[in-house]
Design a protein around this motif. Structure first.
Motif, mmCIF file in Angstrom:
data_model
loop_
_atom_site.group_PDB
_atom_site.id
_atom_site.type_symbol
_atom_site.label_atom_id
_atom_site.label_comp_id
_atom_site.label_asym_id
_atom_site.label_seq_id
_atom_site.Cartn_x
_atom_site.Cartn_y
_atom_site.Cartn_z
ATOM 1 N N ALA A 174 40.671 45.153 39.381
ATOM 2 C CA ALA A 174 39.535 46.074 39.396
ATOM 3 C C ALA A 174 38.908 46.146 38.012
ATOM 4 C CB ALA A 174 40.001 47.449 39.859
ATOM 5 N N GLU A 175 38.432 44.994 37.549
ATOM 6 C CA GLU A 175 37.770 44.893 36.252
ATOM 7 C C GLU A 175 36.347 44.397 36.487
ATOM 8 O OE1 GLU A 175 40.012 42.470 33.597
ATOM 9 O OE2 GLU A 175 41.924 43.471 34.066
ATOM 10 N N THR A 176 35.390 45.106 35.929
ATOM 11 C CA THR A 176 33.978 44.805 36.193
ATOM 12 C C THR A 176 33.630 43.358 35.868
ATOM 13 O OG1 THR A 176 33.392 47.102 35.717
ATOM 14 C CG2 THR A 176 31.618 45.477 35.657
ATOM 15 N N SER A 177 34.085 42.861 34.736
ATOM 16 C CA SER A 177 33.731 41.496 34.323
ATOM 17 C C SER A 177 34.289 40.462 35.291
ATOM 18 C CB SER A 177 34.241 41.220 32.904
ATOM 19 O OG SER A 177 35.650 41.397 32.843
ATOM 20 N N VAL A 178 35.509 40.671 35.759
ATOM 21 C CA VAL A 178 36.139 39.724 36.690
ATOM 22 C C VAL A 178 35.422 39.737 38.037
ATOM 23 C CG1 VAL A 178 38.253 39.149 37.938
ATOM 24 C CG2 VAL A 178 38.371 39.908 35.553
ATOM 25 N N LEU A 179 35.115 40.920 38.536
ATOM 26 C CA LEU A 179 34.453 41.044 39.833
ATOM 27 C C LEU A 179 33.045 40.452 39.779
ATOM 28 C CD1 LEU A 179 35.561 44.700 40.713
ATOM 29 C CD2 LEU A 179 36.580 42.556 41.507
ATOM 30 N N ALA A 180 32.321 40.730 38.693
ATOM 31 C CA ALA A 180 30.969 40.188 38.555
ATOM 32 C C ALA A 180 30.998 38.663 38.445
ATOM 33 C CB ALA A 180 30.292 40.794 37.329
ATOM 34 N N GLN A 181 31.985 38.131 37.746
ATOM 35 C CA GLN A 181 32.089 36.673 37.602
ATOM 36 C C GLN A 181 32.370 36.013 38.940
ATOM 37 O OE1 GLN A 181 31.360 34.838 35.116
ATOM 38 N NE2 GLN A 181 32.044 32.874 35.933
ATOM 39 N N PHE A 182 33.233 36.620 39.749
ATOM 40 C CA PHE A 182 33.507 36.068 41.080
ATOM 41 C C PHE A 182 32.234 36.041 41.919
ATOM 42 C CE2 PHE A 182 34.189 37.131 45.565
ATOM 43 C CZ PHE A 182 34.806 35.958 45.989
ATOM 44 N N ALA A 183 31.499 37.152 41.937
ATOM 45 C CA ALA A 183 30.273 37.214 42.721
ATOM 46 C C ALA A 183 29.251 36.194 42.216
ATOM 47 C CB ALA A 183 29.683 38.630 42.659
ATOM 48 N N ARG A 184 29.166 36.046 40.903
ATOM 49 C CA ARG A 184 28.208 35.099 40.324
ATOM 50 C C ARG A 184 28.512 33.666 40.777
ATOM 51 N NH1 ARG A 184 29.186 36.295 35.312
ATOM 52 N NH2 ARG A 184 27.723 38.055 35.300
#
Length: 498
Positions: A174-184
């Motif tokens: 639940a880390e913003t950078s990790v989640l955003a990178q996956f979506a990207r």
């Protein structure tokens, strides 16, 4: 049977995750807007200018729509008009069929939510992917948006991680950078493979036939440049006359929405790709949608509803929305604007009678609105129409009759207040009333009532009046003259004169 606003709100009030997430984000947005407005200065003048532009445009909507359509077609765009949502969906599906489309990527568009476009495309066998991060999350969660500009406002990081982990097939932190990178990474391939890019429209410029998109993630630029065909869904009221007017809107909208001076990306699109252009769609289709909007034209109570620029500021300050979130409103649009817009678009259908009551009528929405839409007044008008059409709530009707009976005679009111001060002693505990009886049941489920004062202000007035008279006698005679002049003017019925 369709759930009522009250039933949906009860469910939301039991969801601590939702309430905390909504409260946290709306407080940040609200404080950001206040800071941005103060930094800009002359905020009320900017609001008045924005209101004037919108009032003028809507008053001459037919002229500016025709001008926009003519100029957009001259620039190579295909312009379609859809009177109903069914027509808008049919036009979209026909464009997809002619282009043999199998996939669509979308930037955030509340109009597409209003049309249930994703469902229609799915039924036609066309994959549709939301590319705004918030929209992507709620699409994977199979939920509608909860806010006009922040669709996943009701979810915290842990819940978002759970949704994206199901898509990833593995547990994501639940880390913003990790989640955003996956979506990207997931969305990049979708951008490159898509046959059609679909956008909304923040504003359309009549003088040039251009559409303008405000965004912070860059996905709308990808949607409007990589696919061969672009479809823009545009509410008929999104028009403004000139690029000079856009300067005012570009000042008001970001500050009101997120507290930004300007969105990260502001794109102006005029026609499809030209020979000298390195990117852009080969076909640009603009679908101008009515779907109930024209019902407000000429209506003295609701025409200003079309002035809305969809910033979401009214949601961020609404004490009701901030407690129950967007899904409790039961429609595409939530908050104060949704409570008025939803019944307006469907000609005040009886099924939406209760939505106007999801408001405290505090007027915070009007104070926050960058174009000064009197939403609190409109909510009262909606309630009035419900009553005049013979569909009032029985308890409300009886309550109002009782209120009129008491307030029409000061002697009755005085007796009732005295009885109330005696009766409250039977219900009070530790200086407050928490009894869940009759009409108090719903109120006291989440709060308590302070006790009425032992002595009413009315009973104190004779003593206070004597003190006031003594003060006036010792005051400057000119103050007394001004007071007497004001009283005389009021008695003539001219108290509001300048």
């Amino acid at each position: 049977m369709k759930d009522s606003v009250r039933e949906r709100a009860q469910a939301a009030l039991q969801d601590d995750y939702l309430r905390n997430a909504v409260k946290f984000t709306t407080e940040r947005l609200r404080s950001g807007k206040q800071s941005a407005a103060a930094e800009l200065g002359h905020w009320e003048e900017w609001r008045e200018r924005g209101r004037a532009i919108r009032l003028h445009t809507i008053a001459h909507l037919d002229y500016y729509l025709a001008q926009f359509a003519d100029n957009a077609r001259q620039q190579g765009a295909h312009v379609h008009f859809a009177f109903t949502k069914e027509e808008a969906v049919a036009i979209t599906l026909e464009i997809a069929r002619r282009n043999k489309a199998r996939s669509v990527v979308k930037s955030k568009s509340m109009v597409s939510e209003e049309l249930h476009m994703n469902e229609a495309l799915a039924e036609a066998g066309i994959e549709t992917v939301e590319t705004d991060l918030g929209e992507y999350i709620i699409q994977l969660a199979n939920e509608p948006p909860s806010h006009i500009i922040i669709p996943a406002i009701h979810k915290n990081k842990e819940q978002i991680a759970e949704v994206l982990s199901r898509e990833a097939g593995k547990q994501l932190p639940a880390e913003t950078s990790v989640l955003a990178q996956f979506a990207r990474q997931k969305l990049r391939q979708k951008f490159l493979q898509a046959d059609i890019g679909m956008t909304g429209c923040n504003f359309a410029i009549a003088e040039s036939g251009s559409i303008v998109l405000f965004e912070n993630e860059g996905n709308a630029r990808m949607v409007s440049t990589l696919p061969r065909t672009q479809i823009t869904l545009m509410g008929m009221e999104r028009i403004i006359p000139t690029w000079a007017d856009l300067e005012v809107m570009a000042t008001l909208l970001p500050r009101s929405a997120t507290g930004q001076k300007l969105t990260v990306y502001l794109s102006g699109i005029t026609g499809p790709k030209r020979t000298e252009d390195s990117d852009g769609p080969e076909e640009l289709h603009i679908i101008i949608i009515d779907n109930g909007r024209s019902l407000q034209l000429g209506d003295p109570d609701f025409q200003e509803l079309l002035n809305c620029i969809r910033c979401g500021a009214c949601l961020n300050v609404c004490p009701v929305y901030r407690q129950i979130g967007g899904h409790s409103y039961g429609s595409t649009y939530s908050g104060p604007i949704g409570a008025v817009l939803t019944p307006a678009l469907v000609k005040n259908a009886a099924e939406w009678n209760d939505i106007a009551y999801a408001s405290s009528l505090c007027g915070a929405c009007y104070e926050a609105c960058p174009v000064k839409i009197p939403l609190h007044d409109m909510l009262v008008y909606l309630r009035h129409r419900t009553v005049t059409k013979g569909r009032p709530d029985l308890q409300e009707k009886l309550g109002m009759k009782g209120f009129r009976y008491l307030m029409s005679d000061y002697r009755r009111l005085r007796k009732a207040l005295r009885l109330g001060r005696v009766g409250q002693k039977l219900l009070s505990r530790n200086g407050v009333i928490k009894a869940k009886l009759g009409p108090l049941k719903g109120w006291h489920r989440y709060r308590h009532t302070q006790l009425a004062a032992e002595q009413a202000f009315r009973d104190n007035w004779p003593v206070l009046k004597q003190e006031l008279n003594r003060s006036l006698a010792q005051a400057d005679p000119r103050i007394e003259e001004r007071l007497q002049a004001w009283v005389a003017k009021r008695e003539r019925g001219n108290e509001y004169d300048a």
